[in-house]
Enzyme design. Structure first.
Site, PDB file in Angstrom:
ATOM      1  N   ARG A 241       0.850  -1.184   0.000  1.00 40.64           N
ATOM      2  CA  ARG A 241       0.000   0.000   0.000  1.00 40.64           C
ATOM      3  C   ARG A 241       0.892   1.243   0.000  1.00 40.64           C
ATOM      4  NH1 ARG A 241      -4.497  -1.176  -1.776  1.00 40.64           N
ATOM      5  NH2 ARG A 241      -5.625   0.439  -0.641  1.00 40.64           N
ATOM      6  N   HIS A 289      -0.009   0.999  -9.911  1.00 39.82           N
ATOM      7  CA  HIS A 289      -0.829   0.201  -8.982  1.00 39.82           C
ATOM      8  C   HIS A 289      -1.557  -0.924  -9.737  1.00 39.82           C
ATOM      9  CE1 HIS A 289      -3.245   0.371  -4.951  1.00 39.82           C
ATOM     10  NE2 HIS A 289      -3.008  -0.866  -5.340  1.00 39.82           N
TER      11      HIS A 289
END
Length: 326
Positions: A241, A289
């Site tokens: 993350r 991502h």
């Protein structure tokens, strides 16, 4: 594929961000196919009855949205990271389920293995040689000379560790609580973090984002990584993350040699601002991502099966422990 009777509770979709493949319209079509007979509500949608919603499939819902469903039974987070949902102080006290499908695990392992190999096989150097039309072979060490450390030994970390071990790398893993894996050095807890870092040339981070792990990837941690490996210095790969990393520390550590290189799939702000110096740093590899950009059809079928099992009285799988944050 599973089925539900017309009297079953409705499934609400609260999905924001991601690629066009993650648009609400495409998710509605998928869930309509995966849950025949079940009402699928795309939020916001005019005229729907909030009391009819029994289930919610979400990705980055707005704070307070889920509190508007008085009869909600289960929340399904459509990605592996649940920090955005847990940040909602008004989230109903119902089970929160995270996605855990083989496709997601396999794609993450592909990403981790690819970037470990690119650093190990000096691909950046070779690409530079090609650009300048230079035939300059350099020493290439064996995989067994490289120590890879997985920060996080959940489903994703364990699978990546297994594949990297089979390729010949010396692999270790760290987790908050003790774990064991054949052929893997396992470290745990605060006492195990320092020795884990001290033996690691390539640090792969797959931790969940919790209050305890926010900005864990910082200068004090990087300073503890091994400095005697064959890669010229420690390397960071973060596919967990964005909130795990202190990007100012990453940049300064790259400049002074505390880190030799970094591969980053996640960022504190996404999309990564065009003003970020990470874009143009010569020893940073960026991806948008998409390390585990999972097959959305597989996710919708997974959720449909979980709902069907739940309505038969079977336990839900992969329920998040809110006290731990994952």
């Amino acid at each position: 594929m599973t089925s539900s009777g017309p009297s079953s509770g409705a499934l609400a979709l609260l999905i924001r961000g991601g690629t066009d493949n993650w648009s609400n319209e495409r998710w509605k079509a998928r869930f309509t196919t995966a849950c025949p007979g079940r009402p699928i509500v795309q939020v916001p949608e005019e005229g729907f009855d909030a009391a009819s919603i029994s289930y919610a499939a979400v990705w980055k819902p707005r704070p307070g949205e889920l509190a508007g469903f008085p009869n909600l039974k289960v929340i399904f987070n459509l990605g592996a990271g649940v920090d955005a949902v847990l940040a909602d102080t008004q989230m109903p006290n119902v089970p929160l389920v995270r996605v855990a499908v083989d496709d997601l695990t396999q794609r993450m392992t592909e990403y981790i293995v690819m970037h470990v190999l690119m650093h190990h096989r000096q691909q950046s150097y070779l690409a530079g040689c090609q650009q300048h039309k230079q035939w300059k072979p350099t020493q290439q060490w064996a995989a067994g000379a490289v120590r890879v450390g997985l920060l996080g030994l959940g489903v994703l970390g364990r699978d990546a560790a297994d594949v990297l071990t089979r390729l010949g790398f010396r692999v270790a893993g760290w987790s908050n609580s003790p774990k064991t894996m054949p052929g893997i050095e396992c470290y745990a807890g605060a006492a195990g973090l320092r020795p884990f870092l001290a033996r690691t040339d390539i640090l792969v981070c797959l931790l969940p984002l919790t209050p305890d792990t926010r900005h864990i990837l910082n200068r004090p941690l990087f300073a503890q990584l091994a400095k005697d490996g064959p890669l010229g210095g420690p390397i960071l790969i973060n596919a967990g993350r964005g909130g795990l990393q202190n990007e100012a520390d990453i940049l300064s550590c790259l400049e002074d040699g505390t880190l030799n290189a970094a591969t980053l799939d996640v960022f504190e702000t996404e999309p990564l601002p065009v003003t970020s110096p990470l874009w143009t740093h010569p020893r940073v590899t960026i991806s948008p991502h998409n390390a585990a950009d999972t097959d959305a059809d597989a996710i919708s079928i997974y959720v449909a099966r979980q709902i069907a099992d739940f309505e038969r009285g079977l336990p839900l799988a992969n329920v998040v422990d809110r006290s731990r944050g994952y």
